[in-house]
Write a protein that holds these residues in place. Structure first.
Motif, short mmCIF file in Angstrom:
data_model
loop_
_atom_site.label_atom_id
_atom_site.label_comp_id
_atom_site.label_asym_id
_atom_site.label_seq_id
_atom_site.Cartn_x
_atom_site.Cartn_y
_atom_site.Cartn_z
N TRP A 1 10.02 26.34 40.10
CA TRP A 1 10.49 26.95 41.35
C TRP A 1 11.40 28.14 41.08
N PHE A 2 12.24 28.03 40.05
CA PHE A 2 13.20 29.10 39.75
C PHE A 2 12.76 29.98 38.59
N LEU A 3 11.48 29.89 38.24
CA LEU A 3 10.93 30.73 37.19
C LEU A 3 11.09 32.21 37.52
N VAL A 4 10.84 32.57 38.76
CA VAL A 4 10.92 33.98 39.15
C VAL A 4 12.34 34.51 39.04
N SER B 1 15.30 45.95 46.44
CA SER B 1 14.76 45.19 47.56
C SER B 1 13.54 44.38 47.14
N GLN B 2 12.66 45.00 46.35
CA GLN B 2 11.47 44.29 45.88
C GLN B 2 11.83 43.11 44.99
N LEU B 3 12.85 43.28 44.15
CA LEU B 3 13.28 42.19 43.28
C LEU B 3 13.87 41.04 44.09
N TYR B 4 14.67 41.38 45.11
CA TYR B 4 15.23 40.33 45.98
C TYR B 4 14.10 39.56 46.68
N TRP B 5 13.09 40.29 47.12
CA TRP B 5 11.96 39.64 47.79
C TRP B 5 11.21 38.72 46.82
N LEU B 6 11.03 39.18 45.59
CA LEU B 6 10.36 38.34 44.61
C LEU B 6 11.10 37.01 44.40
N ALA B 7 12.42 37.10 44.30
CA ALA B 7 13.22 35.88 44.10
C ALA B 7 13.34 35.06 45.37
N ALA B 8 13.06 35.68 46.53
CA ALA B 8 13.18 34.97 47.80
C ALA B 8 11.91 34.22 48.18
N ILE B 9 10.75 34.76 47.82
CA ILE B 9 9.47 34.17 48.22
C ILE B 9 9.31 32.71 47.79
N SER C 1 21.77 30.14 43.97
CA SER C 1 21.27 30.03 42.59
C SER C 1 20.15 31.03 42.34
N ALA C 2 19.24 31.15 43.29
CA ALA C 2 18.08 32.03 43.11
C ALA C 2 18.47 33.50 43.07
N GLN C 3 19.50 33.87 43.82
CA GLN C 3 19.84 35.29 43.94
C GLN C 3 21.05 35.69 43.11
N TYR C 4 21.65 34.73 42.42
CA TYR C 4 22.93 34.97 41.74
C TYR C 4 22.84 36.09 40.71
N ALA C 5 21.85 36.01 39.81
CA ALA C 5 21.76 37.00 38.74
C ALA C 5 21.57 38.41 39.30
N LEU C 6 20.70 38.55 40.28
CA LEU C 6 20.45 39.87 40.88
C LEU C 6 21.70 40.40 41.58
N LEU C 7 22.43 39.51 42.28
CA LEU C 7 23.63 39.95 43.00
C LEU C 7 24.72 40.40 42.03
N VAL C 8 24.88 39.67 40.92
CA VAL C 8 25.87 40.06 39.92
C VAL C 8 25.53 41.42 39.33
N PRO D 1 16.72 29.96 49.34
CA PRO D 1 16.47 31.16 48.54
C PRO D 1 15.83 32.30 49.32
N PHE D 2 14.97 31.95 50.27
CA PHE D 2 14.31 32.98 51.07
C PHE D 2 15.31 33.68 51.98
N PHE D 3 16.08 32.89 52.75
CA PHE D 3 16.99 33.51 53.71
C PHE D 3 18.15 34.23 53.03
N VAL D 4 18.64 33.67 51.93
CA VAL D 4 19.70 34.37 51.20
C VAL D 4 19.18 35.68 50.63
N GLY D 5 17.96 35.66 50.10
CA GLY D 5 17.37 36.88 49.56
C GLY D 5 17.16 37.94 50.61
N ILE D 6 16.64 37.53 51.76
CA ILE D 6 16.42 38.49 52.85
C ILE D 6 17.74 39.05 53.35
N ALA D 7 18.74 38.18 53.47
CA ALA D 7 20.04 38.63 53.96
C ALA D 7 20.67 39.63 53.00
#
Length: 444
Positions: free
Chosen positions: A45-48, A65-73, A266-273, A401-407
């Motif tokens: 699930w968290f491979l992406v 934006s595309q990277l956030y979407w990838l991690a959100a899907i 967890s899903a968006q942490y690395a990208l946000l940092v 992960p989806f809603f956090v990524g979109i937000a």
């Protein structure tokens, strides 16, 4: 005299409400094998989220934006798949569910393993592969209710806490192992050429996906050979009765606070940092990017803490009840999220350490709440309904992960954190009013 008969694939006379109506060895064996498979599922699930921060380094040209979407899907697909899995245990039984699901993990792992070797892989195909990883999170809503059938209420906190906690450890496992696995070739797949980073360094990103394939095959074999089914059956229509119970909706809101936050952040942490403090931030213009924080380096810590606490707190929930721990969780998550949000407008990269500390505290309390809510459900609801509510709440919360990524791709990160804190405060108030206060209408 007990009528328990465990000789067949379907156990006869199984009844955890009486001591002679269940077999401890079968229960713990089921917990062990299904938890092994679930841990692999969370890795899938968290491979992406483990791979996405490296894609642009190996030749892909994806926007933030595309990277956030990838991690959100994966969060979107995982939530949708959970809505299916919540009905599975009474329909097909534990053995087939765990066995076939473990085999399904092979599809997204192999797909990502080959996709990252070619930076010309189209973005739409990456999105499809990201959606496929949702099977790893979706199975949670089948595994957890199924495990609940094998244990009496007095042990539900321990059993479900162990399964969810160790299973959630897959999030930390994939993020911890990914940087290491990318550093060398693996025996047997050395024929796959390494990718070359912008700094002319060889990196084996595909290893992260390929490494888990044999373990998934092993999980499937163990399930088909050693697991049995209990005689809990219900058709689709019968299982819909959970939606007439108001506790279903209250517990859903609460579980969005606990697991929704755990999975989403967890899903968006690395990208946000990376975007706020690291090489993709404004600090990259005035600091050496190599000296800035790297999200992938720290991403495993938060889910590791949340998962460990969730597993460890099960016995305490059995002893003191789940509601009080869920309430304490809500207070802690509200405060720590406000503090973390404050440092999302950093004046220097050093503010990262304050942000990291606040997030780790938030994940600690999230793990506490996850253990508490899963103790509450079997205590408040009858066994079959408890299983359905566990599956339903887990399904809705897994959209995190989806809603956090979109937000995060569409609004200011600090504002989003403050909005989350407000929601956590609301969920905490519901916990106190209905479950945790003295003379609460539904103590558990």
């Amino acid at each position: 005299m007990s009528t328990l008969d465990t000789s067949g694939r379907v156990i006869k006379g199984w009844d955890t409400s009486v001591e002679e109506g269940w077999d401890k060895s079968i229960s713990w064996r089921t917990l062990a094998i299904s938890t092994f498979s679930l841990t692999l599922g969370f890795c899938v699930w968290f491979l992406v989220s483990a791979i996405a921060p490296k894609l642009n380094e190996i030749g892909f040209q994806l926007s933030a934006s595309q990277l956030y979407w990838l991690a959100a899907i994966p969060g979107l697909s995982g939530g949708c798949i959970r809505l299916i899995y919540m009905f599975m245990p009474p329909l097909i039984g534990t053995r087939k569910m765990v066995g076939f699901t473990s085999l399904l993990f092979l599809i997204p792992m192999a797909g990502w393993g080959f996709a990252v070797t070619n930076p010309d892989t189209p973005y739409w195909w990456l999105l499809v592969l990201a959606a496929m990883t949702g099977i790893g999170g979706g199975c949670f809503s089948g595994y957890m209710p199924s495990t609940g059938y094998f244990f009496p209420k007095r042990m539900s906190g321990t059993a479900l806490g162990l399964q969810a906690g160790i299973g959630n450890f897959g999030v930390s496992l994939i993020q911890l192992m990914a940087p290491w696995l990318m550093g060398f070739t693996l025996l047997g797949i050395g024929f796959v050429a390494p990718q070359r980073t912008q700094g002319d360094t060889d990196i084996w990103v595909h290893n992260v996906a390929f490494f888990f394939i044999p373990w998934a095959i092993l999980a499937s074999i163990l399930a088909f050979v050693f697991l049995k089914d209990v005689p809990v059956t219900a058709n689709f229509k019968q299982q819909l009765d959970i939606f007439g119970n108001k506790n279903t909706w209250i517990l859903t809101i609460i579980y969005i606070m606990t697991f929704g936050a755990f999975s989403g952040f967890s899903a968006q942490y690395a990208l946000l940092v990376n975007k706020t403090f690291g090489a993709a931030s404004e600090f990259a213009h005035t600091y050496n990017p190599a000296d800035l924080p790297k999200g992938a380096t720290f991403a495993f810590l938060a889910p590791l803490i949340g998962s460990s606490v969730r597993a460890a707190w099960g016995p305490l929930c059995d002893k003191f009840g789940g509601a009080i721990w869920t309430f304490i969780c809500g207070v802690g998550m509200t405060i720590s999220t406000i503090v973390a949000g404050y440092f999302l407008k950093p004046s220097s990269p050093d503010d990262f350490w304050w942000y990291l500390g606040a997030m780790l505290v938030m994940f600690f309390f999230g793990g506490l709440g996850n253990a508490g809510t899963f103790k509450q459900m079997p205590m408040i609801l009858p066994p079959r309904q408890a299983g359905g509510v566990i599956g339903w709440t887990a399904a809705i919360a897994s959209f995190g992960p989806f809603f956090v990524g979109i937000a995060l791709s569409s609004m200011d990160a600090q504002l989003f954190y403050y909005c989350c804190a407000g929601f956590f405060a609301f969920a905490t108030a519901l916990t106190w009013i209905y479950y945790a206060r003295p003379n609460a209408p539904f103590p558990g």
